[in-house]
Design a protein around this motif. Structure first.
Motif, PDB file in Angstrom:
ATOM      1  N   ASP A   1      27.180  46.034  45.540  1.00 22.56           N
ATOM      2  CA  ASP A   1      27.120  47.105  46.007  1.00 22.56           C
ATOM      3  C   ASP A   1      28.217  48.083  45.981  1.00 22.56           C
ATOM      4  O   ASP A   1      28.195  49.099  45.562  1.00 22.56           O
ATOM      5  CB  ASP A   1      26.362  47.210  47.042  1.00 22.56           C
ATOM      6  CG  ASP A   1      24.991  46.620  47.089  1.00 22.56           C
ATOM      7  OD1 ASP A   1      24.370  46.504  45.954  1.00 22.56           O
ATOM      8  OD2 ASP A   1      24.008  46.071  48.055  1.00 22.56           O
ATOM      9  N   ASP A   2      29.169  47.432  46.647  1.00 25.67           N
ATOM     10  CA  ASP A   2      30.410  48.415  47.073  1.00 25.67           C
ATOM     11  C   ASP A   2      31.600  47.658  46.373  1.00 25.67           C
ATOM     12  O   ASP A   2      32.620  48.588  46.451  1.00 25.67           O
ATOM     13  CB  ASP A   2      30.707  48.379  48.545  1.00 25.67           C
ATOM     14  CG  ASP A   2      29.543  48.964  49.093  1.00 25.67           C
ATOM     15  OD1 ASP A   2      28.905  49.970  49.001  1.00 25.67           O
ATOM     16  OD2 ASP A   2      29.384  48.311  50.151  1.00 25.67           O
ATOM     17  N   VAL A   3      31.532  47.065  45.332  1.00 30.86           N
ATOM     18  CA  VAL A   3      32.737  46.355  44.927  1.00 30.86           C
ATOM     19  C   VAL A   3      33.504  47.644  43.762  1.00 30.86           C
ATOM     20  O   VAL A   3      32.527  48.193  43.082  1.00 30.86           O
ATOM     21  CB  VAL A   3      32.661  45.246  43.973  1.00 30.86           C
ATOM     22  CG1 VAL A   3      31.799  45.272  42.613  1.00 30.86           C
ATOM     23  CG2 VAL A   3      33.959  44.472  43.576  1.00 30.86           C
ATOM     24  N   ARG A   4      34.665  47.577  43.930  1.00 25.84           N
ATOM     25  CA  ARG A   4      35.363  48.710  42.624  1.00 25.84           C
ATOM     26  C   ARG A   4      36.369  47.840  42.043  1.00 25.84           C
ATOM     27  O   ARG A   4      36.581  46.741  42.365  1.00 25.84           O
ATOM     28  CB  ARG A   4      36.533  49.574  43.870  1.00 25.84           C
ATOM     29  CG  ARG A   4      35.423  50.516  44.685  1.00 25.84           C
ATOM     30  CD  ARG A   4      36.257  51.551  45.254  1.00 25.84           C
ATOM     31  NE  ARG A   4      37.455  50.747  46.225  1.00 25.84           N
ATOM     32  CZ  ARG A   4      38.571  50.835  46.439  1.00 25.84           C
ATOM     33  NH1 ARG A   4      39.336  51.517  45.478  1.00 25.84           N
ATOM     34  NH2 ARG A   4      39.376  50.099  47.450  1.00 25.84           N
ATOM     35  N   ILE A   5      36.371  48.377  40.725  1.00 23.89           N
ATOM     36  CA  ILE A   5      37.133  47.891  39.717  1.00 23.89           C
ATOM     37  C   ILE A   5      38.066  48.865  39.333  1.00 23.89           C
ATOM     38  O   ILE A   5      37.850  50.103  39.312  1.00 23.89           O
ATOM     39  CB  ILE A   5      36.171  47.425  38.386  1.00 23.89           C
ATOM     40  CG1 ILE A   5      35.237  46.640  38.785  1.00 23.89           C
ATOM     41  CG2 ILE A   5      37.193  46.913  37.405  1.00 23.89           C
ATOM     42  CD1 ILE A   5      34.361  46.273  37.667  1.00 23.89           C
ATOM     43  N   VAL A   6      39.446  48.475  39.381  1.00 26.62           N
ATOM     44  CA  VAL A   6      40.446  49.614  39.069  1.00 26.62           C
ATOM     45  C   VAL A   6      41.734  48.878  38.212  1.00 26.62           C
ATOM     46  O   VAL A   6      41.729  47.564  37.977  1.00 26.62           O
ATOM     47  CB  VAL A   6      41.056  49.994  40.521  1.00 26.62           C
ATOM     48  CG1 VAL A   6      40.268  50.632  41.192  1.00 26.62           C
ATOM     49  CG2 VAL A   6      42.078  48.967  41.446  1.00 26.62           C
ATOM     50  N   ARG A   7      42.530  49.539  37.672  1.00 27.73           N
ATOM     51  CA  ARG A   7      43.680  49.078  36.875  1.00 27.73           C
ATOM     52  C   ARG A   7      44.662  48.671  37.758  1.00 27.73           C
ATOM     53  O   ARG A   7      45.013  49.601  38.607  1.00 27.73           O
ATOM     54  CB  ARG A   7      44.113  50.089  35.791  1.00 27.73           C
ATOM     55  CG  ARG A   7      42.849  50.288  34.777  1.00 27.73           C
ATOM     56  CD  ARG A   7      43.541  51.078  33.540  1.00 27.73           C
ATOM     57  NE  ARG A   7      44.630  50.295  32.634  1.00 27.73           N
ATOM     58  CZ  ARG A   7      44.820  50.592  31.601  1.00 27.73           C
ATOM     59  NH1 ARG A   7      44.351  51.718  30.892  1.00 27.73           N
ATOM     60  NH2 ARG A   7      45.887  49.924  31.072  1.00 27.73           N
ATOM     61  N   ALA A   8      45.480  47.676  37.451  1.00 29.18           N
ATOM     62  CA  ALA A   8      46.911  47.473  38.123  1.00 29.18           C
ATOM     63  C   ALA A   8      47.664  48.769  37.913  1.00 29.18           C
ATOM     64  O   ALA A   8      47.794  49.184  37.236  1.00 29.18           O
ATOM     65  CB  ALA A   8      47.345  46.299  37.501  1.00 29.18           C
ATOM     66  N   ALA A   9      48.465  48.597  39.083  1.00 30.39           N
ATOM     67  CA  ALA A   9      49.253  49.873  39.296  1.00 30.39           C
ATOM     68  C   ALA A   9      50.926  49.624  39.042  1.00 30.39           C
ATOM     69  O   ALA A   9      51.630  50.519  38.790  1.00 30.39           O
ATOM     70  CB  ALA A   9      49.000  50.602  40.651  1.00 30.39           C
ATOM     71  N   LEU A  10      51.324  48.327  39.098  1.00 33.03           N
ATOM     72  CA  LEU A  10      52.656  48.145  39.395  1.00 33.03           C
ATOM     73  C   LEU A  10      53.495  47.895  37.900  1.00 33.03           C
ATOM     74  O   LEU A  10      54.623  47.709  37.835  1.00 33.03           O
ATOM     75  CB  LEU A  10      53.078  46.939  40.318  1.00 33.03           C
ATOM     76  CG  LEU A  10      52.871  47.163  41.670  1.00 33.03           C
ATOM     77  CD1 LEU A  10      52.729  45.916  42.409  1.00 33.03           C
ATOM     78  CD2 LEU A  10      53.443  48.336  42.337  1.00 33.03           C
ATOM     79  N   GLY A  11      52.574  47.735  36.814  1.00 33.92           N
ATOM     80  CA  GLY A  11      53.446  47.721  35.429  1.00 33.92           C
ATOM     81  C   GLY A  11      54.389  46.330  35.390  1.00 33.92           C
ATOM     82  O   GLY A  11      54.002  45.392  36.277  1.00 33.92           O
ATOM     83  N   ARG A  12      55.208  46.463  34.724  1.00 32.64           N
ATOM     84  CA  ARG A  12      56.253  45.551  34.483  1.00 32.64           C
ATOM     85  C   ARG A  12      57.014  45.040  35.640  1.00 32.64           C
ATOM     86  O   ARG A  12      57.569  43.856  35.608  1.00 32.64           O
ATOM     87  CB  ARG A  12      57.202  45.622  33.435  1.00 32.64           C
ATOM     88  CG  ARG A  12      58.244  46.888  33.805  1.00 32.64           C
ATOM     89  CD  ARG A  12      59.048  47.149  32.447  1.00 32.64           C
ATOM     90  NE  ARG A  12      60.179  47.851  33.108  1.00 32.64           N
ATOM     91  CZ  ARG A  12      61.255  47.538  32.421  1.00 32.64           C
ATOM     92  NH1 ARG A  12      61.489  46.624  31.483  1.00 32.64           N
ATOM     93  NH2 ARG A  12      62.498  48.067  32.839  1.00 32.64           N
ATOM     94  N   ASP A  13      57.174  45.713  37.007  1.00 32.61           N
ATOM     95  CA  ASP A  13      57.674  45.364  38.226  1.00 32.61           C
ATOM     96  C   ASP A  13      56.841  44.354  38.775  1.00 32.61           C
ATOM     97  O   ASP A  13      57.362  43.495  39.873  1.00 32.61           O
ATOM     98  CB  ASP A  13      57.747  46.661  39.009  1.00 32.61           C
ATOM     99  CG  ASP A  13      58.819  47.151  38.783  1.00 32.61           C
ATOM    100  OD1 ASP A  13      59.823  46.996  38.055  1.00 32.61           O
ATOM    101  OD2 ASP A  13      59.058  48.394  39.164  1.00 32.61           O
ATOM    102  N   ARG A  14      55.492  44.099  38.215  1.00 32.03           N
ATOM    103  CA  ARG A  14      54.553  43.385  39.120  1.00 32.03           C
ATOM    104  C   ARG A  14      54.981  41.940  39.587  1.00 32.03           C
ATOM    105  O   ARG A  14      54.977  41.603  40.733  1.00 32.03           O
ATOM    106  CB  ARG A  14      53.208  43.284  38.429  1.00 32.03           C
ATOM    107  CG  ARG A  14      52.168  42.741  39.301  1.00 32.03           C
ATOM    108  CD  ARG A  14      50.819  42.957  38.796  1.00 32.03           C
ATOM    109  NE  ARG A  14      50.706  42.712  37.270  1.00 32.03           N
ATOM    110  CZ  ARG A  14      50.502  43.753  36.342  1.00 32.03           C
ATOM    111  NH1 ARG A  14      50.150  44.887  36.817  1.00 32.03           N
ATOM    112  NH2 ARG A  14      50.532  43.429  35.203  1.00 32.03           N
TER     113      ARG A  14
END
Ligand SMILES: [Zn+2]
Length: 426
Positions: free
Chosen positions: A389-402
């Motif tokens: 119901d409440d799960v969100r899907i997003v893209r990673a934010a840190l790029g190559r620093d991750r």
């Protein structure tokens, strides 16, 4: 010093860090009596120091009054804890700007720039070494190409060479906590043994120990995707989220990491989170792991590059190429196929872990970017009500620093758990 000597654990008795609300951790003199009392106060102080350092580590500079609010500890306790952290050289305290404000200004507490960790990431064609501050910022990054796939000893020697070069340029009064390694493979978490890194061809390589031997620094290693999950949770797309699942698509496959209650879920030996090797297609092809129909065989960067006509070094252009594909084109058809397979894996993730957030990195992020509605609809249609119901899907934010940030987190671990012992024992 060997890689497994963790400074924070040498001089500290084996206490469990007390859990519970911040208020429970406030010093309550006189509650315990007798020989236990000293130990209890020491344990509470240790836990409070860790809490305060942890906040400025992940959230950046905070005023003393902000720390009082965030921890629920009283002002004099915060003042004493900050004073001790300043004395240990782990934070700095400065007067805030704008002193013309009414009332007494609250000093600003920030991670000390002298405290750093080295991050190492061995890959099939290179070894990358970074210097990461206690504020989670990557200060320097050096990538050295290798002639072919490096052996563990070659990778350790090359990494040590770069560490020595970078170290020579650091503040001589600085504090290097150690080395964290992000390994593209299965790593036994407690000792940093690389059990299997299929693309590197490493089997049972004691890489953390090898690297500790040549650098002379405490070294810890962990699976790269697990560290990516940790980095995204503390500094990236998952900031403030305690239950998240991270999936990264790279040139060599799909890695996963799971965070439960803010902690990495590592399993008994440290191998958990291999969502890339969960079944999505029972009539699929055989995976290099020996099983059939793994997610990793059904979604792939190579197929996306091939259908878009891009070379491997153009992977950064994948996003634009996938989004621009006209409806019904071979690119759009391949995106839809891979997104549908990914949705099956995410259904399993949602049903198994009930996460608040799913973070997608690498080409999985590109797939999501190209067809977000299709992926969300696929997961929603298949996962069980409740957890979906409440799960969100997003893209990673840190790029190559991750990976550099995640590896450094592993190196900072002992310091963050017990700041005083880590400094005094180093
Ligand atoms: Zn597999």
């Amino acid at each position: 010093m060997t890689g497994e000597q963790r400074p924070g654990e040498r001089v500290t008795p084996t206490f469990d860090v007390p859990s519970g609300s911040a208020a429970d951790r406030t010093l309550v003199p006189g509650r315990a009596a007798g020989p236990d009392r000293g130990a209890r106060l020491d344990r509470v102080r240790q836990s409070n120091l860790a809490t305060v350092l942890g906040i400025v580590h992940t959230e950046g500079a905070r005023s003393r009054s902000g720390l009082t609010q965030a921890t629920g500890l009283n002002r004099s306790t915060i003042a004493a804890l900050v004073g001790e952290l300043v004395e240990l050289g782990l934070v700095t305290e400065t007067e805030p700007e704008g002193l013309n404000r009414v009332g007494r200004p609250s000093p600003i507490v920030a991670p000390a720039s002298r405290v750093v960790a080295f991050a190492v990431n061995p890959e099939i064609d290179s070894v990358t070494v970074g210097v990461v501050g206690l504020d989670g910022v990557v200060r320097q990054r050096v990538r050295r190409e290798t002639d072919g796939v490096p052996t563990a000893l070659e990778a350790a020697a090359l990494a040590a060479e770069v560490v020595a070069e970078l170290r020579a340029g650091l503040d001589p009064t600085g504090f290097v906590v150690g080395v964290g390694v992000a390994v593209p493979g299965l790593v036994r978490a407690d000792e940093g043994l690389v059990r299997l890194a299929p693309h590197l061809g490493w089997v049972d390589e004691p890489f953390a120990r090898q690297l500790a031997d040549v650098t002379g620094l405490p070294t810890r290693a962990q699976n790269d995707a697990s560290l990516g999950a940790l980095a995204e949770a503390r500094f990236g797309a998952g900031r403030g989220v305690d239950d998240l699942v991270y999936l990264n698509g790279g040139a060599s496959g799909v890695g996963g990491g799971v965070l439960i209650d803010g902690r990495p879920f590592s399993g008994r030996g440290g191998y958990a989170g291999e969502i890339g090797h969960t079944l999505v297609n029972s009539s699929g092809v055989r995976c290099h792991c020996g099983a059939t129909g793994c997610l990793e065989t059904e979604v792939g960067q190579a197929e996306l590059l091939a259908v878009t006509g891009l070379a491997r070094w153009q992977a950064d252009e994948l996003d634009a190429a996938l989004v621009a594909a006209p409806l019904g084109s071979p690119v759009a058809v391949e995106v839809a196929r891979q997104v549908d397979q990914l949705a099956i894996a995410l259904r399993n993730v949602v049903n198994t872990f009930d996460p608040e957030l799913i973070v997608l990195g690498g080409f999985l992020g590109s797939l999501f970017g190209a067809a977000p509605e299709r992926l969300v609809a696929g997961v929603t249609a298949q996962a069980l009500p409740g957890s979906r119901d409440d799960v969100r899907i997003v893209r990673a934010a840190l790029g190559r620093d991750r990976l550099m940030i995640g590896a450094a987190e592993r190196a900072f671990e002992a310091l963050l758990a017990d700041p005083a012992s880590a400094v005094r024992g180093a």
